[in-house]
Design a protein around this motif. Structure first.
Motif, PDB file in Angstrom:
ATOM      1  N   VAL A 133       1.000  -1.157  -0.136  1.00 34.60           N
ATOM      2  CA  VAL A 133      -0.099   0.142   0.089  1.00 34.60           C
ATOM      3  C   VAL A 133       0.834   1.328   0.000  1.00 34.60           C
ATOM      4  O   VAL A 133       0.560   2.175  -0.737  1.00 34.60           O
ATOM      5  CB  VAL A 133      -0.805  -0.046   1.069  1.00 34.60           C
ATOM      6  CG1 VAL A 133      -1.670   1.062   1.309  1.00 34.60           C
ATOM      7  CG2 VAL A 133      -1.987  -1.179   1.065  1.00 34.60           C
ATOM      8  N   LEU A 134       1.965   1.208   0.938  1.00 34.93           N
ATOM      9  CA  LEU A 134       2.743   2.292   0.806  1.00 34.93           C
ATOM     10  C   LEU A 134       3.375   2.628  -0.463  1.00 34.93           C
ATOM     11  O   LEU A 134       3.636   3.753  -0.802  1.00 34.93           O
ATOM     12  CB  LEU A 134       3.887   2.216   2.107  1.00 34.93           C
ATOM     13  CG  LEU A 134       3.198   2.403   3.462  1.00 34.93           C
ATOM     14  CD1 LEU A 134       4.262   2.145   4.519  1.00 34.93           C
ATOM     15  CD2 LEU A 134       2.838   4.026   3.614  1.00 34.93           C
ATOM     16  N   GLY A 135       3.682   1.499  -1.001  1.00 38.72           N
ATOM     17  CA  GLY A 135       4.564   1.679  -2.442  1.00 38.72           C
ATOM     18  C   GLY A 135       3.695   2.431  -3.450  1.00 38.72           C
ATOM     19  O   GLY A 135       4.304   3.075  -4.038  1.00 38.72           O
TER      20      GLY A 135
ATOM     21  N   ALA B   5       4.539  10.461   6.842  1.00 36.58           N
ATOM     22  CA  ALA B   5       4.644   8.831   6.543  1.00 36.58           C
ATOM     23  C   ALA B   5       5.133   8.749   5.196  1.00 36.58           C
ATOM     24  O   ALA B   5       5.857   7.549   4.758  1.00 36.58           O
ATOM     25  CB  ALA B   5       3.327   8.348   6.822  1.00 36.58           C
ATOM     26  N   ILE B   6       4.704   9.346   4.251  1.00 40.34           N
ATOM     27  CA  ILE B   6       5.144   9.175   2.496  1.00 40.34           C
ATOM     28  C   ILE B   6       6.589   9.449   2.380  1.00 40.34           C
ATOM     29  O   ILE B   6       7.554   8.775   2.065  1.00 40.34           O
ATOM     30  CB  ILE B   6       4.395  10.230   1.848  1.00 40.34           C
ATOM     31  CG1 ILE B   6       2.844   9.789   1.907  1.00 40.34           C
ATOM     32  CG2 ILE B   6       5.030  10.197   0.527  1.00 40.34           C
ATOM     33  CD1 ILE B   6       2.062  10.735   0.877  1.00 40.34           C
ATOM     34  N   GLU B   7       6.995  10.659   3.356  1.00 40.17           N
ATOM     35  CA  GLU B   7       8.683  10.513   3.302  1.00 40.17           C
ATOM     36  C   GLU B   7       9.409   9.503   3.998  1.00 40.17           C
ATOM     37  O   GLU B   7      10.336   9.287   3.520  1.00 40.17           O
ATOM     38  CB  GLU B   7       8.809  12.031   4.014  1.00 40.17           C
ATOM     39  CG  GLU B   7      10.185  12.585   3.989  1.00 40.17           C
ATOM     40  CD  GLU B   7      10.540  13.871   4.698  1.00 40.17           C
ATOM     41  OE1 GLU B   7      11.759  13.972   4.899  1.00 40.17           O
ATOM     42  OE2 GLU B   7       9.424  14.449   5.058  1.00 40.17           O
ATOM     43  N   ARG B   8       9.105   9.285   5.405  1.00 36.84           N
ATOM     44  CA  ARG B   8       9.473   8.201   5.887  1.00 36.84           C
ATOM     45  C   ARG B   8       9.782   6.749   5.145  1.00 36.84           C
ATOM     46  O   ARG B   8      10.836   6.279   4.890  1.00 36.84           O
ATOM     47  CB  ARG B   8       8.756   7.946   7.093  1.00 36.84           C
ATOM     48  CG  ARG B   8       9.204   8.972   8.228  1.00 36.84           C
ATOM     49  CD  ARG B   8       8.803   8.460   9.738  1.00 36.84           C
ATOM     50  NE  ARG B   8       7.312   8.243   9.621  1.00 36.84           N
ATOM     51  CZ  ARG B   8       6.721   9.266  10.239  1.00 36.84           C
ATOM     52  NH1 ARG B   8       6.976  10.506  10.392  1.00 36.84           N
ATOM     53  NH2 ARG B   8       5.060   8.809  10.395  1.00 36.84           N
ATOM     54  N   ALA B   9       8.357   6.451   4.270  1.00 36.46           N
ATOM     55  CA  ALA B   9       8.352   5.297   3.546  1.00 36.46           C
ATOM     56  C   ALA B   9       9.264   5.462   2.277  1.00 36.46           C
ATOM     57  O   ALA B   9       9.954   4.559   1.661  1.00 36.46           O
ATOM     58  CB  ALA B   9       6.852   5.058   2.950  1.00 36.46           C
TER      59      ALA B   9
ATOM     60  N   ALA C 264       4.723   5.892  -4.908  1.00 37.22           N
ATOM     61  CA  ALA C 264       5.002   6.083  -6.256  1.00 37.22           C
ATOM     62  C   ALA C 264       4.081   6.940  -6.882  1.00 37.22           C
ATOM     63  O   ALA C 264       4.705   7.914  -7.852  1.00 37.22           O
ATOM     64  CB  ALA C 264       4.706   4.713  -6.891  1.00 37.22           C
ATOM     65  N   SER C 265       2.958   7.275  -6.486  1.00 40.96           N
ATOM     66  CA  SER C 265       2.036   8.112  -6.914  1.00 40.96           C
ATOM     67  C   SER C 265       2.417   9.632  -6.647  1.00 40.96           C
ATOM     68  O   SER C 265       2.094  10.606  -7.348  1.00 40.96           O
ATOM     69  CB  SER C 265       0.425   7.911  -6.599  1.00 40.96           C
ATOM     70  OG  SER C 265       0.439   8.034  -5.182  1.00 40.96           O
ATOM     71  N   LYS C 266       2.901   9.863  -5.268  1.00 35.87           N
ATOM     72  CA  LYS C 266       3.360  10.996  -4.713  1.00 35.87           C
ATOM     73  C   LYS C 266       4.630  11.535  -5.131  1.00 35.87           C
ATOM     74  O   LYS C 266       4.925  12.712  -5.750  1.00 35.87           O
ATOM     75  CB  LYS C 266       3.167  11.062  -3.121  1.00 35.87           C
ATOM     76  CG  LYS C 266       1.705  10.702  -2.784  1.00 35.87           C
ATOM     77  CD  LYS C 266       0.852  11.808  -2.939  1.00 35.87           C
ATOM     78  CE  LYS C 266      -0.600  11.485  -2.505  1.00 35.87           C
ATOM     79  NZ  LYS C 266      -1.619  12.645  -2.591  1.00 35.87           N
ATOM     80  N   VAL C 267       5.669  10.712  -5.047  1.00 41.41           N
ATOM     81  CA  VAL C 267       7.149  11.140  -5.289  1.00 41.41           C
ATOM     82  C   VAL C 267       7.882  10.342  -6.281  1.00 41.41           C
ATOM     83  O   VAL C 267       8.999  10.511  -6.412  1.00 41.41           O
ATOM     84  CB  VAL C 267       7.877  11.203  -3.995  1.00 41.41           C
ATOM     85  CG1 VAL C 267       6.995  12.267  -2.921  1.00 41.41           C
ATOM     86  CG2 VAL C 267       7.769  10.005  -3.309  1.00 41.41           C
TER      87      VAL C 267
END
Length: 597
Positions: A404-406, A562-566, A410-413
């Motif tokens: 899910v995080l992937g 969370a997106i940055e950490r992932a 991927a869609s954000k950064v």
């Protein structure tokens, strides 16, 4: 003649198996006592190889109808086995009167064959029809049956075997037939063994046969190539039990080059004894003028190691199938060729109908299809463990979060976990040594994604002392962290609340699970245990499953932190891999790579 389909009726546990389609290789799968053996034994009796009995006996009729059938047996003998064959164009031409290449034959309890035939023109009288039937009977394939009881014995009394062979009331069992097959392959008469007039000549003949069969065996037997089979003759020891206490005894022994010792054939592993015995039996069949032969193998290789069973499957495919049709039964997942599921027939013993055979996997109970399920699971695991780049995680829930995080990252950064990674949940650091040993030498990169406590760090250091360095990645910069700690705590608690909506009387809040432990999963687990929620057990996979099922709605709730950490975590994990162009990147070495907040 090619066997197209077969049907067994009124035989032991089988009232009516139904028509069973037969391929070049056909695999009967079913649990113990489901009727697999009964089906093969009935089929064998249609036209057994010379020297074996093929008669149906009244006692073989199913017990539940036995009393009623016994009264009508003489006038109306029941059909026990039916088979449909396809004739070759040459065979049709040789017979001349048939309008179809398919013929149907039945054998009943009077042990009489009857035929269903299609003629181009009605034959001129019963004599012409009977002549056609006799031609077809001469074309019928012989059925050769081999099971665990066919394995050769380690010591054979020559006089006893001769006595039973020559006695009209005597009986030779399948193990005797296997030994006689060995002698036939060596060109030796059993009488010569008793007389011992030329020991050296007989010894040479037996050794020649053993070498030939052993060479054929070790082409497919990969378990131990340090073995060879030897034969010797001696006078009986009077103190041995009958019939080994009189006359001439032939000894079958197995020599081990590694340990430089020989043991009796009976003392070797049952798997080795079975494999050698089958090759002995089969090698003699190859020498017989029985080109039209169908092999029936009842639970072949049941005592073989899983890898040896795979070797035997290869033997069936490469050695048997090109020349003969093969029908075999099994309940082992390693004896099912998962690339050829069209060959599989499911055997099931049902209340009322008795044994039925079907190619419909979906209609069978779980115990019947269990070998297929295990085989498919093993195949999937084997593919995983052969992957070059393995990333071990704690649990399946970790896999879900990474997926899910992937997608979100991927869609954000534009960053995500490299698709070359194959994720394997190992269930914690204590299981890491086992999983690393299972990997063998096929891997290029092995990474571990989990929190690294002092105990876990010691585990990994123990592994790397015995194998290539294993790199690990810590989830967050806090001392103890799980992958759930990548998320905002409030969002994770919302996942817990929705996943446990029925069990919770009130939603969990950060205040209700407050404590000193930095790991949110541990604080939730403690809360469940103290209050006895859902039996006091918190299942961390349930929030992950909820996120997976509703990630389309929840993905926008994952915050920037969370997106940055992932994204940083994915970059660090991916740095363990060689570059995609094949050049190795700067090695990370054995140490910890932290994902910064």
């Amino acid at each position: 003649m090619e066997l197209v389909r077969a049907r067994v009726t009124n035989y032991k546990s089988i009232d009516d198996s139904g028509w069973v389609s037969i391929n070049g290789v056909t695999c009967l799968v079913g649990k113990n006592e489901s009727g697999k053996t009964a089906f093969l034994q009935a089929l064998r009796r249609l036209n057994p190889v010379p020297g074996t009995s093929g008669d149906f006996d009244l006692k073989d009729y199913p017990r539940k109808g036995y009393a009623r059938y016994k009264r009508m047996h003489q006038k109306r003998p029941a059909i026990a086995v039916s088979a449909e064959f396809r004739l070759s164009d040459q065979e049709v031409d040789d017979i001349g009167l048939l309008s179809s290449s398919k013929v149907l034959v039945h054998k009943d309890y009077s042990n009489r064959l009857t035929w269903d035939l299609e003629f181009g023109e009605p034959p001129q009288g019963a004599a012409d029809r009977r002549a056609v039937e006799e031609q077809l009977e001469g074309m019928l394939p012989n059925f050769a049956y081999f099971d665990d009881y066919s394995a050769m014995r380690g010591r054979i009394s020559i006089e006893d075997l001769l006595k039973r062979r020559d006695d009209p009331d005597g009986e030779l069992d399948d193990a005797d037939q296997t030994f006689l097959s060995l002698l036939a392959a060596a060109g030796i008469k059993i009488e010569d063994l008793r007389m011992q007039t030329n020991y050296e000549h007989l010894k040479a003949e037996l050794e020649s046969a053993a070498i030939g069969i052993s060479d054929a065996m070790f082409e497919f037997w990969q378990q131990n190539k340090q073995l060879r089979v030897d034969f010797d003759l001696s006078l009986a020891n009077p103190e041995d039990p009958p019939p080994l206490n009189k006359g001439t005894i032939l000894h079958v022994r197995v020599w081990n080059d590694r340990h430089r010792v020989s043991v009796s054939f009976d003392d070797r592993s049952k798997g080795f004894v079975w494999f050698f015995s089958f090759l002995t039996y089969f090698s003699n069949l190859e020498e017989e003028p029985l080109d039209n032969l169908i092999l029936l193998l009842d639970e072949p290789g049941i005592n073989l190691h899983a890898m040896a069973q795979t070797d035997f499957l290869r033997f069936i495919e490469n050695r048997l199938a090109p020349r003969y049709q093969v029908v075999y039964s099994t309940h082992s997942p390693f004896m099912v060729d998962l690339k050829r599921l069209d060959r599989v027939r499911m055997v099931q013993d049902l209340d009322g109908p008795g044994t039925v055979v079907s190619d419909d996997v979906l209609s069978n109970d779980q115990e019947t299809v269990f070998p297929l399920q295990v085989g498919l699971g093993y195949q999937m695991a084997e593919r995983l463990f052969r992957a070059p780049h393995i990333l071990m995680v704690n649990s399946p829930s970790d896999q879900i979060y990474l997926q899910v995080l992937g997608d979100v990252v991927a869609s954000k950064v534009g960053s995500r976990l490299d698709p070359r990674w194959v994720l394997i949940p190992v269930g914690g650091a204590d299981n890491l040594p086992t999983f690393v040993s299972l990997l063998g030498d096929s891997h290029v990169t092995v990474g571990v994604l989990m929190d690294i406590t002092p105990t876990k760090r010691k585990r990994i250091e123990e592994i790397t002392e015995r194998a290539d360095p294993v790199k690990w990645v810590e989830v967050a910069r806090v001392r103890d962290a799980d992958i759930e700690d990548l998320f905002d705590p409030g969002l994770y608690l919302e996942l817990v609340n929705r996943a446990y909506a029925r069990e919770l009387t009130a939603d969990l809040t950060l205040k209700s699970i407050s404590g000193s432990n930095p790991r949110i999963v541990e604080r939730v687990t403690s809360y469940f245990r103290i209050r006895g929620i859902d039996g006091g057990e918190f299942d961390r996979s349930r929030p992950a499953a909820y996120l997976l099922g509703s990630h389309a709605q929840m993905r926008d709730r994952i915050d920037e932190s969370a997106i940055e950490r992932a994204a940083l975590l994915f970059d660090r994990i991916n740095s363990l891999l060689p570059s995609s162009n094949g050049a190795a990147e700067e090695p990370v070495g054995l140490g910890k790579v932290r994902a910064v907040a």
